[in-house]
Design a protein around this motif. Sequence first.
Motif, PDB file in Angstrom:
ATOM      1  N   ASP A 111       0.860  -1.039   0.108  1.00 40.64           N
ATOM      2  CA  ASP A 111       0.021  -0.229   0.059  1.00 40.64           C
ATOM      3  C   ASP A 111       0.922   1.186  -0.026  1.00 40.64           C
ATOM      4  OD1 ASP A 111      -2.131  -1.710   0.063  1.00 40.64           O
ATOM      5  OD2 ASP A 111      -2.656  -1.673   2.210  1.00 40.64           O
ATOM      6  N   HIS A 112       2.114   1.189   0.489  1.00 40.71           N
ATOM      7  CA  HIS A 112       3.102   2.314   0.455  1.00 40.71           C
ATOM      8  C   HIS A 112       3.502   2.522  -1.042  1.00 40.71           C
ATOM      9  CE1 HIS A 112       6.274   4.930   1.817  1.00 40.71           C
ATOM     10  NE2 HIS A 112       6.961   4.415   1.016  1.00 40.71           N
ATOM     11  N   LEU A 113       3.922   1.431  -1.379  1.00 35.27           N
ATOM     12  CA  LEU A 113       4.200   1.648  -2.950  1.00 35.27           C
ATOM     13  C   LEU A 113       3.077   2.171  -3.872  1.00 35.27           C
ATOM     14  CD1 LEU A 113       6.099  -1.736  -3.341  1.00 35.27           C
ATOM     15  CD2 LEU A 113       7.159   0.240  -3.148  1.00 35.27           C
ATOM     16  N   LYS A 114       1.810   1.735  -3.656  1.00 37.03           N
ATOM     17  CA  LYS A 114       0.676   2.184  -4.238  1.00 37.03           C
ATOM     18  C   LYS A 114       0.527   3.702  -4.141  1.00 37.03           C
ATOM     19  CE  LYS A 114      -4.306   1.466  -4.970  1.00 37.03           C
ATOM     20  NZ  LYS A 114      -5.351   0.850  -4.431  1.00 37.03           N
TER      21      LYS A 114
ATOM     22  N   GLN B 240       3.859 -12.059  -5.525  1.00 32.44           N
ATOM     23  CA  GLN B 240       4.712 -12.980  -4.764  1.00 32.44           C
ATOM     24  C   GLN B 240       4.568 -13.312  -3.438  1.00 32.44           C
ATOM     25  OE1 GLN B 240       8.637 -10.890  -4.991  1.00 32.44           O
ATOM     26  NE2 GLN B 240       9.153 -11.793  -6.840  1.00 32.44           N
ATOM     27  N   ILE B 241       4.054 -12.415  -2.632  1.00 34.55           N
ATOM     28  CA  ILE B 241       3.712 -12.727  -1.188  1.00 34.55           C
ATOM     29  C   ILE B 241       2.327 -13.124  -0.874  1.00 34.55           C
ATOM     30  CG2 ILE B 241       4.311 -11.851   1.009  1.00 34.55           C
ATOM     31  CD1 ILE B 241       7.027 -12.295  -0.634  1.00 34.55           C
ATOM     32  N   LEU B 242       1.498 -12.172  -1.019  1.00 32.06           N
ATOM     33  CA  LEU B 242       0.382 -11.989  -0.378  1.00 32.06           C
ATOM     34  C   LEU B 242      -0.842 -13.104  -0.769  1.00 32.06           C
ATOM     35  CD1 LEU B 242      -0.101  -8.058  -0.091  1.00 32.06           C
ATOM     36  CD2 LEU B 242       0.802  -9.827   1.672  1.00 32.06           C
TER      37      LEU B 242
ATOM     38  N   HIS C 169      -7.232 -18.170  -2.233  1.00 34.13           N
ATOM     39  CA  HIS C 169      -6.536 -16.795  -2.628  1.00 34.13           C
ATOM     40  C   HIS C 169      -5.536 -16.440  -2.008  1.00 34.13           C
ATOM     41  CE1 HIS C 169      -6.250 -13.572  -5.350  1.00 34.13           C
ATOM     42  NE2 HIS C 169      -6.335 -12.539  -4.525  1.00 34.13           N
ATOM     43  N   TYR C 170      -5.817 -16.559  -0.537  1.00 34.17           N
ATOM     44  CA  TYR C 170      -4.843 -15.953   0.340  1.00 34.17           C
ATOM     45  C   TYR C 170      -3.719 -17.068   0.699  1.00 34.17           C
ATOM     46  CZ  TYR C 170      -8.947 -13.089   0.776  1.00 34.17           C
ATOM     47  OH  TYR C 170     -10.080 -12.171   0.576  1.00 34.17           O
ATOM     48  N   ARG C 171      -2.555 -16.573   0.752  1.00 33.36           N
ATOM     49  CA  ARG C 171      -1.443 -17.388   1.392  1.00 33.36           C
ATOM     50  C   ARG C 171      -1.449 -17.536   2.698  1.00 33.36           C
ATOM     51  NH1 ARG C 171       2.803 -15.856  -2.776  1.00 33.36           N
ATOM     52  NH2 ARG C 171       2.137 -16.909  -4.709  1.00 33.36           N
TER      53      ARG C 171
ATOM     54  N   ILE D  37      -5.657  -7.177   3.400  1.00 33.82           N
ATOM     55  CA  ILE D  37      -5.111  -7.908   1.818  1.00 33.82           C
ATOM     56  C   ILE D  37      -5.957  -7.282   0.768  1.00 33.82           C
ATOM     57  CG2 ILE D  37      -4.779  -9.921   0.770  1.00 33.82           C
ATOM     58  CD1 ILE D  37      -2.893  -9.750   2.997  1.00 33.82           C
ATOM     59  N   GLN D  38      -7.330  -7.390   0.889  1.00 36.19           N
ATOM     60  CA  GLN D  38      -8.211  -6.707  -0.061  1.00 36.19           C
ATOM     61  C   GLN D  38      -8.327  -5.282  -0.207  1.00 36.19           C
ATOM     62  OE1 GLN D  38     -11.910  -8.401   0.644  1.00 36.19           O
ATOM     63  NE2 GLN D  38     -11.386 -10.592   0.270  1.00 36.19           N
ATOM     64  N   SER D  39      -7.537  -4.435   0.619  1.00 32.04           N
ATOM     65  CA  SER D  39      -7.649  -3.136   0.527  1.00 32.04           C
ATOM     66  C   SER D  39      -9.068  -2.580   0.931  1.00 32.04           C
ATOM     67  CB  SER D  39      -6.840  -2.514  -0.661  1.00 32.04           C
ATOM     68  OG  SER D  39      -5.523  -2.876  -0.774  1.00 32.04           O
ATOM     69  N   ARG D  40      -9.770  -3.027   1.705  1.00 29.70           N
ATOM     70  CA  ARG D  40     -11.043  -2.782   2.125  1.00 29.70           C
ATOM     71  C   ARG D  40     -11.042  -1.383   2.893  1.00 29.70           C
ATOM     72  NH1 ARG D  40     -12.505  -8.175   3.046  1.00 29.70           N
ATOM     73  NH2 ARG D  40     -12.919  -7.707   5.253  1.00 29.70           N
ATOM     74  N   ALA D  41     -12.218  -0.709   2.965  1.00 32.76           N
ATOM     75  CA  ALA D  41     -12.208   0.534   3.784  1.00 32.76           C
ATOM     76  C   ALA D  41     -11.898   0.352   5.183  1.00 32.76           C
ATOM     77  CB  ALA D  41     -13.638   1.249   3.571  1.00 32.76           C
TER      78      ALA D  41
END
Length: 848
Positions: free
Chosen positions: A98-101, A115-117, A127-129, A144-148
Motif C-alpha cells: 500500500d505504501h508503494l501504491k 509474490q507474497i500475499l 486466494h490467500y497465502r 489484503i483486499q484493501s477494503r475501507a
Amino acid sequence: MRAQEITFLKLVQGDKQFQVPLYQRTYSWGTEQLQRLWEDVGELVDQHLSGDSTTPHFLGSVVLAPGQIQAGGVQRWLVVDGQQRLTTLMLAFTALRDHLKESGDLRGVDRVHRQILVNEFHEGLDHYRLLPTQADREAYTACIQSRAEAGGSDNIGAAYRFFRGAFAEGREAGDERWIGTVETVLKDLLSIVEITAEPGDNVYRIFESINNTGVGLSQSDLLRNYVFMLLPKRGERVYQELWLPMQQSLGPKNLELLVWLDLIVRGHYKTKQSEIYREQQKRLQPLAGNEDALQHEVAQLADRGRRFLRIVEPHRESSPALRAVLERLAMWGGQTHYPLALHLMDLVDAGNTTPDDAAQALLYVESYLVRRLICQTPTTGLNRIFMEAPKELETDRPAAEAVQRFLSSRRRRWPGNEELREAIRSKPFYWSGRPPQRSYILRRLEESYRPSEPVDFVKASISVEHVLPQRPAPAWFELLAKETEPNQTPQELHDLLVHTLGNLTLTGDNSKLSNHPFERKQQILESSALRMNLEIASAERWGKAEILERADRLTERAVELWPGPIGGIKPAGEEWPGWAELRSALVAMPSGTWTTYGDVAELIGSHPVPVGSFLGSNSAVIGAYRVLTAEGRISPSFRWPEGNDRLPPQEILMSEGVKFDPSGRAHRSQRLTAAELATLLGKDVTQPVSYDPLPDGEDRAAAERFRTQLREHWAEASDGVLAALDFWRRQGGYVNYGRYDETSCFPMLDAGTSERPHLMWPVGIYPVSGTVEVVFQYLKNRSPFDDTEQRRELLRRLNKIEGIELPEAKLELRPSFSVQAFAEHGDEICEVLDWFVHTAALDLARRA
C-alpha cells in the motif's frame, strides 16, 4: 520431522496456503514486539545501504504440518507454531504494497501482491497465502483486499497501521534506495527455520510440547557452563573466588545484563541480548586451552560487575559528585544509560578520568534524557545511541567533553534551549514519559529553589497536580473566556494549557485541591512546604498569562539544571518535530474514527490554525482526511493532492463506518480526543483525577456522596444505577468509589485466587457528568478480555441496548455512554453484567 533454514520469500512462494488451526490463539503481537522486529529490519537496511556485508537475521522457527491437497488446488500447511511471525510479516508486506501504491510504483504493488500475499489464480479462501483463525480472518482479509475497514482497532489492524507508519516515517528520513532495500531485507534477509512434520503426526501434540517446555537456561547460564568447561583444572577455584561472589551480588537479571554490557563496552554494540552467549563464545573460543587467559577474563568480568553494582546501587559509590548523579539516574529509571555509564566507571577505575569528570559526563546524559522527554522527542533509536557511545567517544578529550560532543550530533536530537522553552510552554507534559519521570522533573525543579528546609521526597506522599483543573467548574471557563483568541472557545484554550508544565505542580493535597476555584486552591497551596506552590499561591488569578509566565520561569530553572548541547541552535529548514508526531498519530487512528484540528493541536503542542495549514499543504499525509473541524465537518479547505482520484473525504469515512447526520456532521462517539490519540501512540495517559479508588472498598461516606450526586444530577437514572450495583454485589462483586469531588463508582470483580488476585471492572460511572466509561483500555490487559473477541462481544451486547452506541474502533480505549441508559434499560444492562461475571468465572476455572 525435517528442518531447513529458508528465507521468507522462499517459504511462501508457490501455490500454497498456511492455515492457522482453531486451537491457536488469536494474533497477539503488540507494539513492543513489532518495534523490536522493525529495529532489526532497520539495522539490516542500514548495513545494506552502507555497503557492509549483511548476514541474514534469524527470526525464529515455523513448524508446519501437511494439510489436505486437492487436485488443481493449493498445497495446504497447518501452522503448528510460528503464526505470530508469519502473520506479522504478511501484514508488513501488505503495508509495503500500500505504501508503494501511494508512491505511484504500480509495478512494485503488483510484485509484492503476487509474490507474497495471494495465490493469483485461485479464488475464495484459496486466494490467500495465509489464512488466520476465524477470529482474525475478517480483519486480515480486509487488509489484503484493501477494503475501507482495513486497519481496525484489533491487533491485526494495529500491526498493519504500525507498518504503514513505519514506511511513511522511513520515506521522510531515508534516501530513494531505502524502500527497495526494505523490500529486499523482508524477502531475503530474514532467516526462518522451517520445521515440517510428517503426514500422520499428531499436530496438536506437537503444538502442546512446543508451548509447554520448562524454564530454559539463561544466556549467562550458558556462558558460565561454557567458561567452566574450558577450565578443567582451575574451574572450582575460579568459580568459588570470582564467579559465585559476582553471581550472588548481582542476582540473575543483573548478571545477564552485565555479560551483555561487557560486550557493548568492548565495542560489540550491535549485539542483542538474545545473542550474548553466541558472541561471548566467539570471543573466548581462541583462548581455549589457556586457563591463565580465561581466568583473567573472568576476573575482568567480576571487576566490571563491581562497577556495574555501583550504577544499580549508587550508595556503594564513594565519590559524592558521582554518587549524586548516579542516584538521580536511578530515580529516572530504565537501563538506557547503562552502557555509557559502565564505560565511564571503567575509565574512572582505570585512572583515565576523574570521578568529577565522569559525574559531569553523566549530568549531560541526564540532561539529554530529560530534555528529550520534555520536548517529546521520539525514543526510537535511543538504546542504540547509548550502545554506540563507548566505541564512538573521542578518546583525546576529557570524558565529559567527549560525551557532550557525542550527544550534540544533529542526528542524536538533543533539544536546545529554544526548543526546550517552546515545549515547556506548549507540549502536554502530563503525557510525557512515565509518571515517575514526570514527578522526578517537577521534584528537581522544586529543589532548584534551594529551600532552607527541603521536603523529604522519599517519605512524602506527593503526586502531580493540575492547578487549572482537568475537569474545571464553570468559574474557570469564565476566567479563560477573557483570554481566548478569535474563533477559540474557552474549552479549546483549556485543552491547550491544562497539561503543560506551567500548569503542573506537586502536592500532597491532590484530593483537597480537586477542581475548586483558584481562590480556594490558593488557600490550600499557601500552607504547602513546597516553594513552587507558594509561588503559585502568590498569583492574583490563574489563566493563560500566568501559566505561560510560570512556564518561562521554569524554563530558566530547567536550563540551569540540565545544560544543553554544543551549539544548541536548530538548523534552518529542519522540520519541527511536532509534525512527525502528527503523522504518527494519524497513522495510529483505527479505521472508522475521526478527530479534530484542535485535538491534534493539543496532542503535539500547537494550535488548530497551523495544524490546518500543515495538513492543507500536506494532504498526502496518511489519514489527513480523518481530521475534521470542531463541529465534525470536512474542512472547506481540504484538497487531495493534484492528480489524486480518491473519493471525497466524507464518502471514504462513511465507507469505513463513520456516521454523518443529514447536515454533514460526523457522529461524536467516533471522535478520538487528544488523550485517546496519545493513548494510541503509547503515551502514559494518566486517568483524570476522579479515577483514584479508595483503598478500603465500599467506603460508606463515599457511597453516600455518590448516591447524593447521582440523584441530584440524574434523578431519573439513579434507581436503575443503584439496582444494577446491588445486582453486581449479588453476583459476587463489590463496589469501589473515587475520592474526589465527583465521586466516581467502579463495580469491581476479583476473578483470581487469594494467592493471585485478578482485579477487573467493566465500567466507571461518573454521577455529575453522567457518563459511563467502558474500560476496554484496561480490560485488554486482563484475561479473558485480553482476547479482542471477548471485548468485541462485550461491546456488541451493550450496543444492543437502546441509547448505547459504542464504536468498535475504540476497543482499546474508554468509550462512554450516558448514565440515562439505566433509566429504562437497567435490566438489560444487568444481563450484560451477568455475562461479564460468568465469562470471568469460566476463565478463572480454565486458569485454575
